[in-house]
Design a protein around this motif. Structure first.
Motif, PDB file in Angstrom:
ATOM      1  N   ARG A  79       0.861  -1.179   0.000  1.00  0.00           N
ATOM      2  CA  ARG A  79       0.000   0.000   0.000  1.00  0.00           C
ATOM      3  C   ARG A  79       0.900   1.232   0.000  1.00  0.00           C
ATOM      4  O   ARG A  79       1.924   1.260   0.696  1.00  0.00           O
ATOM      5  N   ASN A  80       0.513   2.236  -0.747  1.00  0.00           N
ATOM      6  CA  ASN A  80       1.346   3.430  -0.851  1.00  0.00           C
ATOM      7  C   ASN A  80       1.640   4.066   0.496  1.00  0.00           C
ATOM      8  O   ASN A  80       2.774   4.463   0.790  1.00  0.00           O
ATOM      9  N   GLU A  81       0.597   4.161   1.340  1.00  0.00           N
ATOM     10  CA  GLU A  81       0.787   4.829   2.624  1.00  0.00           C
ATOM     11  C   GLU A  81       1.745   4.042   3.523  1.00  0.00           C
ATOM     12  O   GLU A  81       2.532   4.625   4.288  1.00  0.00           O
ATOM     13  N   ASP A  82       1.722   2.709   3.438  1.00  0.00           N
ATOM     14  CA  ASP A  82       2.646   1.884   4.213  1.00  0.00           C
ATOM     15  C   ASP A  82       4.088   2.121   3.769  1.00  0.00           C
ATOM     16  O   ASP A  82       4.995   2.282   4.594  1.00  0.00           O
ATOM     17  N   ILE A  83       4.300   2.122   2.471  1.00  0.00           N
ATOM     18  CA  ILE A  83       5.648   2.270   1.918  1.00  0.00           C
ATOM     19  C   ILE A  83       6.212   3.649   2.222  1.00  0.00           C
ATOM     20  O   ILE A  83       7.376   3.797   2.629  1.00  0.00           O
ATOM     21  N   ASP A  84       5.381   4.670   2.066  1.00  0.00           N
ATOM     22  CA  ASP A  84       5.825   6.038   2.370  1.00  0.00           C
ATOM     23  C   ASP A  84       6.196   6.170   3.844  1.00  0.00           C
ATOM     24  O   ASP A  84       7.197   6.816   4.196  1.00  0.00           O
ATOM     25  N   ARG A  85       5.380   5.583   4.696  1.00  0.00           N
ATOM     26  CA  ARG A  85       5.632   5.658   6.142  1.00  0.00           C
ATOM     27  C   ARG A  85       6.915   4.909   6.513  1.00  0.00           C
ATOM     28  O   ARG A  85       7.689   5.367   7.362  1.00  0.00           O
ATOM     29  N   ALA A  86       7.128   3.764   5.874  1.00  0.00           N
ATOM     30  CA  ALA A  86       8.344   2.998   6.146  1.00  0.00           C
ATOM     31  C   ALA A  86       9.585   3.808   5.768  1.00  0.00           C
ATOM     32  O   ALA A  86      10.565   3.863   6.523  1.00  0.00           O
ATOM     33  N   TRP A  87       9.551   4.453   4.608  1.00  0.00           N
ATOM     34  CA  TRP A  87      10.712   5.237   4.195  1.00  0.00           C
ATOM     35  C   TRP A  87      10.932   6.432   5.113  1.00  0.00           C
ATOM     36  O   TRP A  87      12.084   6.788   5.424  1.00  0.00           O
ATOM     37  N   GLU A  88       9.872   7.045   5.557  1.00  0.00           N
ATOM     38  CA  GLU A  88       9.997   8.183   6.466  1.00  0.00           C
ATOM     39  C   GLU A  88      10.730   7.769   7.737  1.00  0.00           C
ATOM     40  O   GLU A  88      11.543   8.530   8.278  1.00  0.00           O
ATOM     41  N   ALA A  89      10.469   6.546   8.204  1.00  0.00           N
ATOM     42  CA  ALA A  89      11.134   6.047   9.416  1.00  0.00           C
ATOM     43  C   ALA A  89      12.582   5.655   9.149  1.00  0.00           C
ATOM     44  O   ALA A  89      13.441   5.791  10.018  1.00  0.00           O
ATOM     45  N   LEU A  90      12.866   5.190   7.936  1.00  0.00           N
ATOM     46  CA  LEU A  90      14.184   4.637   7.626  1.00  0.00           C
ATOM     47  C   LEU A  90      15.175   5.640   7.054  1.00  0.00           C
ATOM     48  O   LEU A  90      16.383   5.401   7.068  1.00  0.00           O
ATOM     49  N   LYS A  91      14.705   6.742   6.541  1.00  0.00           N
ATOM     50  CA  LYS A  91      15.507   7.590   5.660  1.00  0.00           C
ATOM     51  C   LYS A  91      16.792   8.137   6.265  1.00  0.00           C
ATOM     52  O   LYS A  91      17.716   8.507   5.519  1.00  0.00           O
TER      53      LYS A  91
END
Length: 516
Positions: A79-91
């Motif tokens: 899901r787009n929102e899951d992927i975006d949130r994951a990157w925000e945490a990992l970046k």
């Protein structure tokens, strides 16, 4: 195979933490993450960032703290929102991986997703592309792969690799596979997916039939080069493949598998103990590699053989896995230097502040008991580590009990920097009275679901280890305590559990609708 390295992907902080009652707070996750880095794991799956604000914060902090030393991974549904949130945490990490997953088996397609095969493929491809737009290291998992039709599994794998997946993970999500079946699955993918050479094949096995490690090893034999696992096999239901068993199988039977890992095996036992202390999930005594009986020899013929030649009955050395047994090490007259040297030899790396605290604990313990063993020292280290972040601290404890008298406990606690509070309670026995007094002061009523006591070392003056499981507010919490006084150890364990309940108050259980 010729000495290839197997990537160890640890999911203790994600899949392991989903085991009922094993939720960790952010400080505890950071502590475990640090231990995993010292252990030498290649990838740490730090959490499921979109599941809750707490999960997001933990992944973000772990990424910032350890992302230059190992790869930090975040899980996301397709899901787009899951992927975006994951990157925000990992970046903020130097080494990152986004792990996306989508179910592929017919039972999941029909009953959970309500999607046909073409929709599954399209969504998986789009999600992998989105993740690849953030970082070059992307893992895709077809959830419930072990029950997915092989031709469809090949199609999904091929198209997600084309979309940018650098690792393709084959999960046995419900522990349904058998070793020969799982071997054939991996072999089939290697033979029938034309671009499979562009990605690392991974395996993620659950232990519902007790075959998680066996299935993982079968996958390695068939060509998988990443294994997803957890410390002590922690995880939902019957758990996951146990990291320590995977690693030592590869190390001990390198003659057969021709593979190894970069794991510092001397850190296996200390890391196992740390995770057990933080989660409250005890390791069974006969657990392979890290159980208390793993290197014990009771049968006379075994003992005779060991005296003649160790390898007659021992395929690994206790020191190879950092095993802390009952080796007599130090006494009350041992100095700082001797104690520090021994702590280092046991595999612990402590800063000066922690060392001084643990040395003071050691001196106090040596005043109580004549002989201090490796296991006693390990308990002191774990106790100090486990105390991090607790809101309520024990100041004093007094109990009275006996035949014909009413058991009573008087306790003094301090909440953060506030004035200490004191209260008393009676009970069926001194332990029950202690639990009641703790609840009165903290203002939480809990139901005791489990209470276990065991000896850490040997002798009448041995330290006791108490583990409790409580339920309050619809959630379960564990606590562990150590002391030569079982009542004191019980108080420490119950206080630890109540502290976790205080920290979790008002924080709903993270919504984890699906797992790999």
């Amino acid at each position: 195979m010729s000495g290839e390295q197997i990537t160890i992907f640890d999911t203790t902080l994600r899949d392991g933490e989903q085991s009922p009652g094993c939720s960790m707070n952010t400080n505890e996750k950071l502590e475990v993450a640090g231990a995993l880095v010292e252990l030498g794991v290649d990838v740490i799956e730090a959490g499921f960032p979109i599941a809750s604000p707490g999960d997001f914060e933990a992944v973000q902090l772990i990424a910032r703290e350890f992302g230059s030393r190992t790869t930090i991974c975040g899980l996301a549904r397709c899901r787009n929102e899951d992927i975006d949130r994951a990157w925000e945490a990992l970046k903020d990490a130097e080494q990152t991986r986004i792990h996306v997953f989508l179910a592929t088996s017919s039972i999941h397609r029909e009953h959970k997703l309500k999607m046909d095969k073409s929709e599954i493929v399209q969504q998986a491809v789009e999600s992998v592309k989105r993740a690849a737009g953030y970082c070059s290291d992307v893992e895709f998992s077809p959830e419930d792969a072990a029950r997915t039709e092989l031709d469809f599994l090949c199609e999904v794998i091929e198209k997600t690799i084309d979309a940018g997946a650098t690792t393709v993970n084959i999960p046995d999500t419900v522990g349904y596979a058998t070793p020969s079946q799982f071997y054939n699955c991996i072999a089939h993918l290697k033979k029938n997916v034309p671009n499979i050479h562009k990605a690392v094949i991974s395996t993620h096995c659950h232990n519902d039939l007790g075959l998680a490690v066996a299935n993982s090893m079968a996958a390695v034999e068939a060509g998988a080069r990443q294994v997803e696992c957890t410390i002590n096999g922690l995880g939902e239901r019957a758990g996951n493949a146990a990291l320590e068993e995977i690693v030592m199988t590869l190390r001990t039977r390198s003659d057969y598998y021709g593979c190894d890992t970069r794991i510092n095996t001397k850190r296996l036992f200390p890391t196992s103990r740390l995770v057990s202390t933080i989660t409250g999930m005890q390791v069974q005594r006969n657990k392979a590699i890290v159980g208390q009986n793993a290197f014990a020899h009771e049968a006379g013929i075994h003992q005779h053989g060991m005296l003649q030649e160790r390898t007659t009955y021992e395929i690994m050395r206790p020191q190879d896995v950092g095993f802390s047994g009952t080796n007599l090490v130090l006494g009350k007259h041992s100095g700082r230097h001797a104690f520090r040297d021994h702590i280092i030899a046991m595999g612990y790396k402590l800063d000066d502040e922690y060392f001084e605290q643990i040395f003071a604990d050691f001196i106090a313990l040596a005043d109580k008991k004549k002989d201090v063993y490796d296991a006693d020292i390990a308990a002191l280290v774990e106790k100090r580590i486990g105390d991090t972040g607790d809101a309520w601290k024990m100041i004093s404890l007094h109990t009275s009990a006996g035949t014909g008298s009413i058991p009573t406990a008087t306790i003094e606690l301090q909440y953060k920097d506030q004035e200490p509070q004191r209260d008393a309670a009676t009970g069926d026995g001194p332990v029950d009275a202690v639990f009641g007094a703790l609840e009165r002061i903290i203002g939480i009523s809990a139901r005791l679901r489990d209470y276990q006591v065991r000896s850490i070392s040997v002798g009448k003056d041995a330290q006791g280890e108490v583990t409790v499981e409580i339920e309050t507010g619809g959630r379960t919490y564990f606590g562990k305590g150590f002391s030569t006084d079982i009542i004191e150890a019980s108080a420490a364990a119950y206080l630890k559990a109540l502290n976790k309940a205080v920290a979790g108050a008002g924080q709903p259980t993270p919504a984890r609708p699906e797992t790999v």
